[in-house]
Design a protein around this motif. Structure first.
Motif, PDB file in Angstrom:
ATOM      1  N   VAL A   1     -22.381 -35.707 -36.671  1.00 57.10           N
ATOM      2  CA  VAL A   1     -21.329 -35.425 -36.043  1.00 57.10           C
ATOM      3  C   VAL A   1     -21.377 -34.588 -34.750  1.00 57.10           C
ATOM      4  O   VAL A   1     -21.963 -33.714 -34.721  1.00 57.10           O
ATOM      5  CB  VAL A   1     -20.162 -34.777 -36.961  1.00 57.10           C
ATOM      6  N   ASN A   2     -20.979 -35.344 -33.605  1.00 54.85           N
ATOM      7  CA  ASN A   2     -21.243 -35.054 -32.194  1.00 54.85           C
ATOM      8  C   ASN A   2     -20.248 -34.091 -31.655  1.00 54.85           C
ATOM      9  O   ASN A   2     -19.033 -34.732 -31.417  1.00 54.85           O
ATOM     10  CB  ASN A   2     -21.726 -35.791 -31.229  1.00 54.85           C
ATOM     11  N   THR A   3     -19.947 -32.745 -32.058  1.00 55.38           N
ATOM     12  CA  THR A   3     -18.925 -32.066 -31.419  1.00 55.38           C
ATOM     13  C   THR A   3     -19.447 -31.188 -30.164  1.00 55.38           C
ATOM     14  O   THR A   3     -18.505 -30.290 -29.722  1.00 55.38           O
ATOM     15  CB  THR A   3     -18.640 -30.829 -32.772  1.00 55.38           C
ATOM     16  N   ALA A   4     -20.769 -31.479 -29.658  1.00 57.86           N
ATOM     17  CA  ALA A   4     -20.976 -30.594 -28.525  1.00 57.86           C
ATOM     18  C   ALA A   4     -20.068 -30.847 -27.405  1.00 57.86           C
ATOM     19  O   ALA A   4     -19.362 -32.029 -27.086  1.00 57.86           O
ATOM     20  CB  ALA A   4     -22.346 -31.081 -27.708  1.00 57.86           C
ATOM     21  N   ASN A   5     -19.513 -29.882 -26.397  1.00 56.19           N
ATOM     22  CA  ASN A   5     -18.743 -29.939 -25.557  1.00 56.19           C
ATOM     23  C   ASN A   5     -17.193 -30.380 -25.835  1.00 56.19           C
ATOM     24  O   ASN A   5     -16.583 -31.004 -25.137  1.00 56.19           O
ATOM     25  CB  ASN A   5     -19.220 -30.728 -24.260  1.00 56.19           C
TER      26      ASN A   5
END
Length: 238
Positions: free
Chosen positions: A137-141
């Motif tokens: 799960v990409n929650t960066a930025n």
């Protein structure tokens, strides 16, 4: 007019098997509450803690969409489809059980517990060929945003399932307010607070509280303190 239901954290079912402690938002196994069988297509929401070096032996499922969201630690997964994988915090795993599968889950770390959400949804298509998927799960930025992690669409962000459902994770700073708009008419939204404090359409919620709302097109969510929460939009009739 919108309809709502509130499930405070301390009203959940609790099963303590020694190696497993499970907090159950809906009726499951030995916990039965006729008023808490499901929320639309959302059938199971278990907040599980697996002791180090322990796990679930091989067991069957069929005709259910099964989602696992690790919160701390890791789980080793094996299934009858031939998949062997490790899932960890920051990932999401999905299985369409369909015509039937067997699987097992095990905490490989002998010293630390594994914590994860086990979620079951009724499918909109029965007896499909079983399938497995797992993604990071990409929650960066993406602070103070709704981050989609599940949908019915194979080409959309996150994993996909056989149901008109959309899941979003969110990390909000205190005093952040956003409006969630429903994807499909007739769906409801179940909010589960992982940590912190939020207010959903004026209802104050604390860590591990659940809140369901339907018969509306949008929901206002405000973080009273720094908060992390999961949004599960699901059909109310299926």
């Amino acid at each position: 007019m919108a309809q709502t239901v509130v499930h405070k954290a301390n009203t959940r079912g609790v099963a303590d098997h020694g190696w497993l402690k499970s907090y159950q938002s809906f009726s499951f196994a030995g916990y039965y509450n006729p008023e808490r069988i499901n929320f639309g297509a959302l059938r199971v929401l278990n907040d599980d803690i697996v002791t180090g070096g322990k796990g679930f032996g091989e067991h069957p499922h069929d005709n259910m969409e099964i989602i696992s969201i690790p919160l701390e630690g890791e789980l080793q997964h094996k299934d009858s489809m031939g998949n062997t994988a490790t899932i960890k915090a920051g990932e999401i795993q999905v299985m369409s059980a369909g015509t039937g599968i067997y699987h097992s889950e095990y905490n490989p770390d002998a010293t630390k517990p594994a914590k994860f959400l086990q979620i079951w949804l009724f499918p909109n298509k029965r007896n499909v060929t079983p399938r497995y998927d797992q993604i990071e799960v990409n929650t960066a930025n993406k602070q103070n945003e709704f981050v989609q992690i599940l949908s019915p669409n194979k080409d959309d962000a996150g994993v996909w399932i056989y149901q008109d459902a959309w899941f979003n994770l969110a990390n909000f700073d205190a005093n952040t307010t956003k409006t969630y708009s429903f994807h499909k008419e007739g769906n409801g939204l179940y909010v589960f607070v992982l940590k912190g404090k939020v207010e959903v359409n004026g209802e104050a919620l604390d860590t591990r509280d659940g809140f369901g709302i339907w018969d509306t097109n949008s929901v206002e969510i405000k973080a009273i303190a720094d908060a992390e929460f999961l949004l599960m939009e699901v059909p109310m009739e299926f």
